[in-house]
Design a protein around this motif. Sequence first.
Motif, mmCIF file in Angstrom:
data_model
loop_
_atom_site.group_PDB
_atom_site.id
_atom_site.type_symbol
_atom_site.label_atom_id
_atom_site.label_comp_id
_atom_site.label_asym_id
_atom_site.label_seq_id
_atom_site.Cartn_x
_atom_site.Cartn_y
_atom_site.Cartn_z
ATOM 1 N N ASP A 87 -13.146 -44.130 -27.453
ATOM 2 C CA ASP A 87 -13.881 -43.357 -26.462
ATOM 3 C C ASP A 87 -13.145 -42.058 -26.156
ATOM 4 O OD1 ASP A 87 -15.947 -45.179 -26.169
ATOM 5 O OD2 ASP A 87 -14.867 -46.339 -24.648
ATOM 6 N N LYS A 88 -13.855 -41.138 -25.526
ATOM 7 C CA LYS A 88 -13.222 -39.878 -25.129
ATOM 8 C C LYS A 88 -12.186 -40.130 -24.039
ATOM 9 C CE LYS A 88 -16.988 -36.798 -26.451
ATOM 10 N NZ LYS A 88 -17.929 -35.732 -26.007
ATOM 11 N N GLY A 89 -11.285 -39.163 -23.886
ATOM 12 C CA GLY A 89 -10.122 -39.337 -23.030
ATOM 13 C C GLY A 89 -10.388 -39.888 -21.649
ATOM 14 N N GLY A 90 -11.318 -39.279 -20.924
ATOM 15 C CA GLY A 90 -11.589 -39.701 -19.553
ATOM 16 C C GLY A 90 -12.111 -41.120 -19.474
ATOM 17 N N ILE A 91 -13.009 -41.477 -20.384
ATOM 18 C CA ILE A 91 -13.585 -42.830 -20.385
ATOM 19 C C ILE A 91 -12.525 -43.859 -20.765
ATOM 20 C CG2 ILE A 91 -15.347 -44.303 -21.422
ATOM 21 C CD1 ILE A 91 -16.989 -41.761 -21.941
ATOM 22 N N ALA A 92 -11.718 -43.516 -21.781
ATOM 23 C CA ALA A 92 -10.672 -44.440 -22.227
ATOM 24 C C ALA A 92 -9.624 -44.660 -21.142
ATOM 25 C CB ALA A 92 -10.011 -43.890 -23.490
ATOM 26 N N LYS A 93 -9.243 -43.580 -20.454
ATOM 27 C CA LYS A 93 -8.222 -43.678 -19.406
ATOM 28 C C LYS A 93 -8.738 -44.477 -18.213
ATOM 29 C CE LYS A 93 -4.135 -42.103 -17.945
ATOM 30 N NZ LYS A 93 -3.971 -42.896 -16.732
#
Length: 311
Positions: free
Chosen positions: A208-214
Amino acid sequence: MNIIVITIIALCAIGIAAAIILYFVAQKFKVYEDPRIDEVEEALPAANCGGCGYPGCRGFAEALVKADDISNFYCPVGGAPVMSHVGALLGHEVKAADPTVAVVRCNGTCDNRPKTNVYDGATSCTIAASLYSGDTGCQYGCLGLGECVDACNFDAMYMDEKTGLPVIIEDKCVSCGACVKACPNSIIELRKKGPKSRRVFVSCVNKDKGGIAKKACAVACIGCGKCVKECPFDAITLENNLAYIDYNKCKLCRKCVVVCPTQAIHELNFPPRKEKPADKPTAETVKPMAKPTAEKAEKSEETKNETSDNK
């Protein structure tokens, strides 16, 4: 009496004729088996784990005997000593291959990856993965039901109750790959064991993209690319928002570990890093104490005299 004798003779003749026919048929369709197959099979560890890519040690032995070049064959359980022995039996030179070990590419512990729901179903990772994306916000991470542990025939894995993740017992792991095949989310990988068992790898498979993964996991790879820029050996690639370290190119410099903002890159079996000594103040930064001038000395003397007169 003559009938009995004739019957016996007829039966014997039929039996002899049938035996002759069966003999020639057997010779016609006889399958030749190289006797070296038995010798090679005896040299193998008889684990029948399938880690070599063949159905058991017998199948592997047959493939070895039939092959003109066995340099691409490897028994993960027996390792280099067994392959050297097999090479000697077959008259082939076998190059020593780097040993590998299984690593878990997920650090989504209970603290790093909080649960969003409770799974109440069959205790199988494969079934759980087919039903839904998992009991956390990360659909790529470990499902924690221990199917990889059940697949291991060498007691080289166990589930950690605190983290909810599988743990590899390095000394027992034979790199058969059974756990790799058993994991539906492909979080387990066979990597080079490395010198002194030291390894560096990205412990995350979240695409996933950074924000979603974090948001799903505090230590997820966010695809920032800092490790790619920092690596001097071009060992790190970034694809689908996920970094990956090629263990064939990695020189274990660990520069990528320091720059990772989420601590998604793991370093195993390295000595503790040496702390950098604090910068000592230089002569320029230390200001010398100012010497009292003559005027200040006279004033202080006058002050002392006034004080004594008042007394």
